[in-house]
Write a protein that holds these residues in place. Structure first.
Motif, short mmCIF file in Angstrom:
data_model
loop_
_atom_site.label_atom_id
_atom_site.label_comp_id
_atom_site.label_asym_id
_atom_site.label_seq_id
_atom_site.Cartn_x
_atom_site.Cartn_y
_atom_site.Cartn_z
N ARG A 256 52.18 32.17 32.01
CA ARG A 256 52.03 32.84 33.30
C ARG A 256 50.91 33.87 33.25
NH1 ARG A 256 56.77 34.40 33.62
NH2 ARG A 256 56.57 36.63 33.19
N PHE A 257 50.82 34.57 32.13
CA PHE A 257 49.77 35.58 31.95
C PHE A 257 48.39 34.94 31.96
CE2 PHE A 257 47.38 38.52 29.02
CZ PHE A 257 47.24 39.54 29.94
N ARG A 258 48.24 33.81 31.29
CA ARG A 258 46.94 33.12 31.27
C ARG A 258 46.56 32.59 32.65
NH1 ARG A 258 44.44 31.96 26.52
NH2 ARG A 258 45.54 32.57 24.62
N ARG A 259 47.56 32.15 33.42
CA ARG A 259 47.26 31.71 34.79
C ARG A 259 46.76 32.88 35.64
NH1 ARG A 259 52.01 28.43 34.32
NH2 ARG A 259 53.22 30.02 35.43
N LEU A 260 47.36 34.05 35.44
CA LEU A 260 46.89 35.23 36.18
C LEU A 260 45.46 35.58 35.78
CD1 LEU A 260 50.05 37.55 36.04
CD2 LEU A 260 49.14 36.35 38.04
N ILE A 261 45.16 35.49 34.50
CA ILE A 261 43.81 35.81 34.04
C ILE A 261 42.80 34.84 34.63
CG2 ILE A 261 42.32 35.83 31.99
CD1 ILE A 261 44.63 36.94 30.40
N SER A 262 43.16 33.56 34.71
CA SER A 262 42.23 32.55 35.24
C SER A 262 41.91 32.77 36.71
CB SER A 262 42.81 31.15 35.02
OG SER A 262 44.00 30.98 35.79
N ARG A 263 42.73 33.55 37.40
CA ARG A 263 42.49 33.82 38.82
C ARG A 263 41.44 34.91 39.02
NH1 ARG A 263 48.10 34.98 41.59
NH2 ARG A 263 46.64 35.48 43.28
N GLY A 264 41.10 35.62 37.96
CA GLY A 264 40.13 36.71 38.09
C GLY A 264 40.81 37.95 38.63
N PHE A 265 40.39 38.40 39.81
CA PHE A 265 40.98 39.58 40.43
C PHE A 265 42.27 39.20 41.16
CE2 PHE A 265 36.56 40.82 40.00
CZ PHE A 265 36.66 42.13 39.58
N ILE A 266 43.27 40.08 41.02
CA ILE A 266 44.48 39.94 41.81
C ILE A 266 44.73 41.28 42.50
CG2 ILE A 266 45.49 38.19 40.30
CD1 ILE A 266 47.19 40.34 39.02
N THR A 267 45.48 41.24 43.58
CA THR A 267 45.76 42.48 44.31
C THR A 267 46.77 43.33 43.55
OG1 THR A 267 47.57 41.53 45.59
CG2 THR A 267 45.33 41.27 46.47
N ALA A 268 46.81 44.61 43.89
CA ALA A 268 47.75 45.51 43.24
C ALA A 268 49.19 45.09 43.51
CB ALA A 268 47.52 46.95 43.72
N GLU A 269 49.45 44.59 44.70
CA GLU A 269 50.81 44.16 45.04
C GLU A 269 51.21 42.94 44.21
OE1 GLU A 269 48.50 45.06 47.16
OE2 GLU A 269 49.47 46.91 47.89
N GLU A 270 50.27 42.00 44.01
CA GLU A 270 50.57 40.84 43.17
C GLU A 270 50.80 41.26 41.72
OE1 GLU A 270 48.18 37.15 45.25
OE2 GLU A 270 47.04 38.63 44.10
N ALA A 271 49.96 42.20 41.24
CA ALA A 271 50.13 42.69 39.87
C ALA A 271 51.48 43.38 39.70
CB ALA A 271 48.99 43.64 39.52
N LEU A 272 51.92 44.09 40.73
CA LEU A 272 53.22 44.76 40.67
C LEU A 272 54.35 43.73 40.63
CD1 LEU A 272 54.75 47.47 40.78
CD2 LEU A 272 54.68 47.30 43.28
N ASP A 273 54.24 42.69 41.43
CA ASP A 273 55.26 41.64 41.43
C ASP A 273 55.32 40.90 40.10
OD1 ASP A 273 55.89 42.31 44.02
OD2 ASP A 273 54.60 40.76 44.92
N GLU A 274 54.16 40.74 39.44
CA GLU A 274 54.11 40.01 38.18
C GLU A 274 54.42 40.89 36.97
OE1 GLU A 274 53.78 36.89 37.68
OE2 GLU A 274 53.23 36.19 39.68
N GLY A 275 54.69 42.16 37.20
CA GLY A 275 55.03 43.05 36.10
C GLY A 275 53.84 43.63 35.37
N MET A 276 52.64 43.43 35.90
CA MET A 276 51.46 44.00 35.27
C MET A 276 51.31 45.49 35.60
SD MET A 276 50.04 41.58 33.50
CE MET A 276 51.74 41.07 33.13
#
Length: 335
Positions: A256-276
């Motif tokens: 899941r972490f690698r999929r997030l990295i492959s997306r490049g930028f993510i919003t703060a709300e998405e990062a919060l939902d993903e535990g980042m």
């Protein structure tokens, strides 16, 4: 005569020492309880002193030596006046550092600060879920947009971001211009001697594209560096969440972490939902958050804290020198 010289010497040393003590005492006073403010949004950490012959003096402002910052954080870890540390990162720059080695040193210093504060408070680092009041480091940024920004930020126990901003998870890329055709237009030919297949430093001047050996070199280098960054970030975020995962759970978290990295930028709300991220706060809300976490609203910039440490050392040297001179004068008078 000897007694008169002794009295004059002692009086001079006493007056000079008293003046130096008053001067240093006046300039190093800090609050009895404060949060160490490491603001890297406006300060760049240099690994070496800038050259005095540099022409761009404006770029030398708001700079600090990396070793001074690391020393200040290390000293603050055992300073009872320091109740916590706030790391502030800006959307521009690389988290205040310019290399992976510097980022690793800074991140290690932040984690050591938390560990030292926990141990001094009698809280073991091996506890499964430390209570909120036992957190000692907080990272905040208006946006995590640099290569090392989020990596450095995860050295803190809590990672915050401004709402409606973006988070760039750690990723690495290399861009190399190949100039053979451009040089050929101007009649420039570069002659080299190649000693081996993987000796490809000259290729940008003699080739139009990277060779297979050069591509393999670059991939291996990036994989090695990324292998130091990504697992550290993921481990820190899983530790902050308090999740106890087995082998399969960590495997799923890595995917899941690698999929997030492959997306490049993510919003703060998405990062919060993903535990980042652990939360989103505006800059004017940060002070109240720190006060609730660390029990004080007073902050001391790391630059000021470093100067206070330097002045204390200078004061101690002055007092030591004065004491030594008095001892010598006393010995000479007795003789």
């Amino acid at each position: 005569d000897a007694m008169m010289r002794f009295r004059r010497l002692a009086a001079g040393i006493g007056i000079g020492g008293a003046f130096a003590y008053y001067k240093f005492k006046r300039t190093v006073e800090l609050p009895q309880s404060f949060v160490l403010d490491v603001d890297l949004s406006s300060v760049s950490l240099d690994e070496a002193k800038p050259s005095p012959s540099a022409l761009n003096f404006a770029s030398q402002t708001n700079r600090m030596l990396l070793r001074e910052a690391l020393g200040a954080i290390d000293t603050a870890a055992s300073d009872e006046r320091v109740t916590g540390l706030c790391l502030r990162l800006g959307s521009a720059g690389e988290g205040g550092v310019r290399s992976l080695a510097a980022a690793q040193e800074l991140r290690a210093a932040l984690r050591a600060f938390s560990e030292s504060k926990r141990l001094s408070a009698g809280v073991s680092a091996a506890t499964e879920a430390p209570p909120a009041e036992k957190e000692y480091t907080v990272a905040w940024a208006d946006a995590y947009a640099g290569t090392y920004s989020f990596y450095v930020g995860t050295g803190c126990e809590r990672v915050l971001c401004q709402p409606d901003s973006v988070v760039q998870l750690p990723s690495l890329t290399v861009t190399t211009p190949y100039l053979q055709r451009l040089l050929g237009r101007y009649g420039v030919s570069v002659q080299t001697v190649r000693r081996g297949e993987y000796k490809s430093a000259f290729e940008p001047l003699t080739e139009c594209r990277p060779s297979k050996a050069s591509q393999r070199n670059t991939r291996e280098l990036l994989a090695n560096l990324f292998g130091q960054i990504a697992p550290a970030v993921l481990s820190a975020r899983l530790e902050a969440s308090g999740a106890q995962l087995g082998f399969f759970g960590r495997w799923r978290a890595q995917r899941r972490f690698r999929r997030l990295i492959s997306r490049g930028f993510i919003t703060a709300e998405e990062a919060l939902d993903e535990g980042m991220l652990d939360g989103v706060l505006y800059a004017d809300e940060l002070g109240e958050y720190l006060s609730s976490r660390f029990g004080t609203s007073k902050k001391c910039a790391i630059g000021r804290y470093t100067r206070s440490l330097q002045q204390l050392k200078a004061r101690d040297r002055v007092i030591a020198a004065a004491t030594e001179q008095c001892a010598k004068a006393t010995h000479a008078a007795k003789a």
